[in-house]
Design a protein around this motif. Structure first.
Motif, short mmCIF file in Angstrom:
data_model
loop_
_atom_site.label_atom_id
_atom_site.label_comp_id
_atom_site.label_asym_id
_atom_site.label_seq_id
_atom_site.Cartn_x
_atom_site.Cartn_y
_atom_site.Cartn_z
N PRO A 120 0.82 -1.22 0.00
CA PRO A 120 0.00 0.00 0.00
C PRO A 120 0.85 1.26 0.00
O PRO A 120 1.96 1.29 0.56
N ASP A 121 0.33 2.30 -0.61
CA ASP A 121 1.05 3.57 -0.69
C ASP A 121 1.32 4.17 0.68
O ASP A 121 2.33 4.86 0.87
N ASN A 122 0.45 3.90 1.64
CA ASN A 122 0.65 4.53 2.94
C ASN A 122 1.80 3.92 3.74
O ASN A 122 2.10 4.37 4.85
N LEU A 123 2.47 2.91 3.18
CA LEU A 123 3.70 2.44 3.81
C LEU A 123 4.71 3.58 3.91
O LEU A 123 5.50 3.65 4.84
N PRO A 143 6.09 1.01 -3.71
CA PRO A 143 5.44 2.33 -3.70
C PRO A 143 6.48 3.46 -3.73
O PRO A 143 7.44 3.44 -2.96
N ASP A 144 6.28 4.42 -4.61
CA ASP A 144 7.19 5.58 -4.65
C ASP A 144 7.18 6.36 -3.35
O ASP A 144 8.14 7.07 -3.03
N THR A 145 6.10 6.21 -2.59
CA THR A 145 6.00 6.94 -1.32
C THR A 145 7.05 6.51 -0.31
O THR A 145 7.31 7.23 0.66
N LEU A 146 7.69 5.34 -0.52
CA LEU A 146 8.75 4.91 0.39
C LEU A 146 9.91 5.89 0.41
O LEU A 146 10.74 5.87 1.32
N PHE A 170 18.02 5.66 -4.01
CA PHE A 170 19.28 6.36 -3.83
C PHE A 170 19.11 7.76 -3.24
O PHE A 170 20.09 8.47 -3.03
N SER A 171 17.87 8.11 -2.96
CA SER A 171 17.61 9.37 -2.27
C SER A 171 17.42 9.16 -0.78
O SER A 171 17.34 10.14 -0.03
#
Length: 444
Positions: A120-123, A143-146, A170-171
């Motif tokens: 899930p995105d909310n991770l 998820p990109d939200t990580l 890498f960010s």
């Protein structure tokens, strides 16, 4: 290990940790009698498929393990447990990870060896997340939200379906330990490593003796290797077929082969041939008995940092010997297109004089050295792992003079910089440590 009888008789009142493994198919309601004290609940090795909706009654619960059960969905009730920070559901059949299942204080999530296809995105809202263990699932993306999880330090992604690593990895300013072997993105390199020619050592040449150790990926035995004229004591590692927290044993075997020869690495002599059960195995140099683990693995409390003996101290010479050897070994591995992935004190064997060996390739991953940008980024992740190690060594070093202390503190700070590409290379680290060794020798 506790029993239901103890729980029902009230013999466990006041305990902080409860472990029940007795074929449970339902959550025992008697557990709620421990609500005033229970912090760690281990229900691994049962046949559970759900948890009760009133689980939050265990208001002090910080850690829950439900590995080797029959869950197909991560229970949503976990998300309502306000104190819960560690969730371990390894080796179930989990396909669904609902957004509601993630507790607000989540620090350590283990979903190894399941069937998860999507997270899930909310991770990415889990601001305290430090360890994310996802090896052995069916993930094609993350998820990109990580990218928002700025405390995330350890990620295990091995044995999934990833075609590429996400750029946001890498960010992450604190990413330190990364494993991704066994994915399509590295399959060709792993196959090439397994095809590297090694001497074939017939099982009949090996007289296998006592068990030296057992890890998640295999068994290590002491053995005698007989040739035409001599008998040599060796170690034999026979690999299991099961998924580990780091990844696939066959990938570890490929990494062990690819690591090659370096004085600060455990050395592989050949590959087992003609095993009666066709078990994959490697024959390695026997590590002398005066080597011992530098530290123990992280605890539930320390999460990502190793645990040293309280009395552990190093002289400047020994500390620099260990640090220089391990930095050189890491540099060598990256020259082969390989990151260790688990560069930790508990995977380092040392002697009283500071001789050091970096071992255990279970989390190692391959990359194409011709991709200079990717190679530089992955190496800098491992530099942070070395920085953590060096920080631990320096903290336990007696009699450092002020100048050496300042130089080492500056090197640690450089290795831990949030910007990956602002960190030094392993070549630069090795050069600085060798210079410090020379200065120390002169001062002595």
């Amino acid at each position: 290990m506790h029993t239901l009888e103890q729980l029902r008789d009230g013999a466990l009142q006041g305990i902080r940790r409860l472990t029940l493994s007795c074929g449970l198919t339902e959550f025992p309601q008697e557990i709620f009698s421990l609500a005033d004290s229970l912090e760690i609940l281990d229900l691994s090795g049962n046949a559970l498929t759900s948890l009760p909706d009133d689980l939050p009654r265990l208001s002090k619960l910080k850690v829950i393990f439900c590995s080797q059960n029959n869950f197909t969905k991560l229970p949503e009730v976990l998300g309502r447990c306000e104190s819960l920070s560690m969730v371990g559901f390894k080796s179930n059949q989990i396909m669904d990870v609902p957004a509601a299942s993630l507790p607000p204080k989540l620090r350590w999530l283990i979903l190894t060896d399941n069937c998860v296809q999507q997270l899930p995105d909310n991770l990415g809202d889990c601001a305290e997340l430090q360890k994310l263990m996802l090896a052995g699932n069916q993930l094609v993306s993350l998820p990109d939200t990580l990218a928002n999880c700025h405390k995330l330090e350890l990620i295990r992604l091995a044995a999934n379906q990833l075609e590429q690593l996400p750029e946001w990895l890498f960010s992450l300013p604190r990413l330190t330990w990364l494993a991704y072997a066994g994915n399509p993105l590295s399959a060709q390199l792993e196959a090439e490593a397994l095809n590297v020619p090694l001497p074939a050592i017939d099982w009949q040449q090996l007289a296998v003796n006592e068990l030296l150790g057992e890890g998640a990926s295999g068994l290590i035995y002491r053995a005698d290797l007989s040739s035409a004229a001599t008998t040599t004591p060796v170690a034999v590692k026979l690999f299991k077929g099961a998924m580990t927290s780091d990844g696939l044993p066959l990938c570890e075997m490929a990494s062990t082969i690819k690591a090659g020869h370096h004085p600060a690495l455990t050395q592989t002599l050949g590959r087992v041939a003609q095993h009666p059960e066709n078990t994959d195995g490697l024959v390695m140099q026997l590590i002398p008995s005066d080597f011992a683990n530098l530290a123990g693995p992280p605890s539930l409390a320390s999460c990502t940092r190793d645990v040293y003996a309280p009395e552990q101290q190093f002289s400047p010479t020994v500390m620099l010997n260990i640090a220089t050897a391990i930095a050189s070994a890491a540099q060598h591995l990256h020259q082969q297109g390989m990151m260790h992935g688990d560069l930790y004190a508990h995977n380092i064997l040392t002697t009283a004089d500071g001789d050091a060996l970096l071992s255990d390739y279970g989390a190692a991953s391959f990359y194409d050295t011709s991709d200079a940008e990717l190679a530089a980024l992955l190496a800098r992740i491992e530099v942070r792992a070395f920085g953590c190690l060096l920080e631990e060594l320096v903290e336990r070093c007696d009699l450092l003079n002020d100048d050496a202390q300042q130089q080492l503190s500056a090197l640690v700070a450089a290795c831990l910089r949030q910007d990956l590409m602002a960190r030094p290379t392993f070549a630069e680290i090795c050069q600085r440590l060798v210079e410090l060794q020379s200065q120390q020798a002169i001062a002595a």
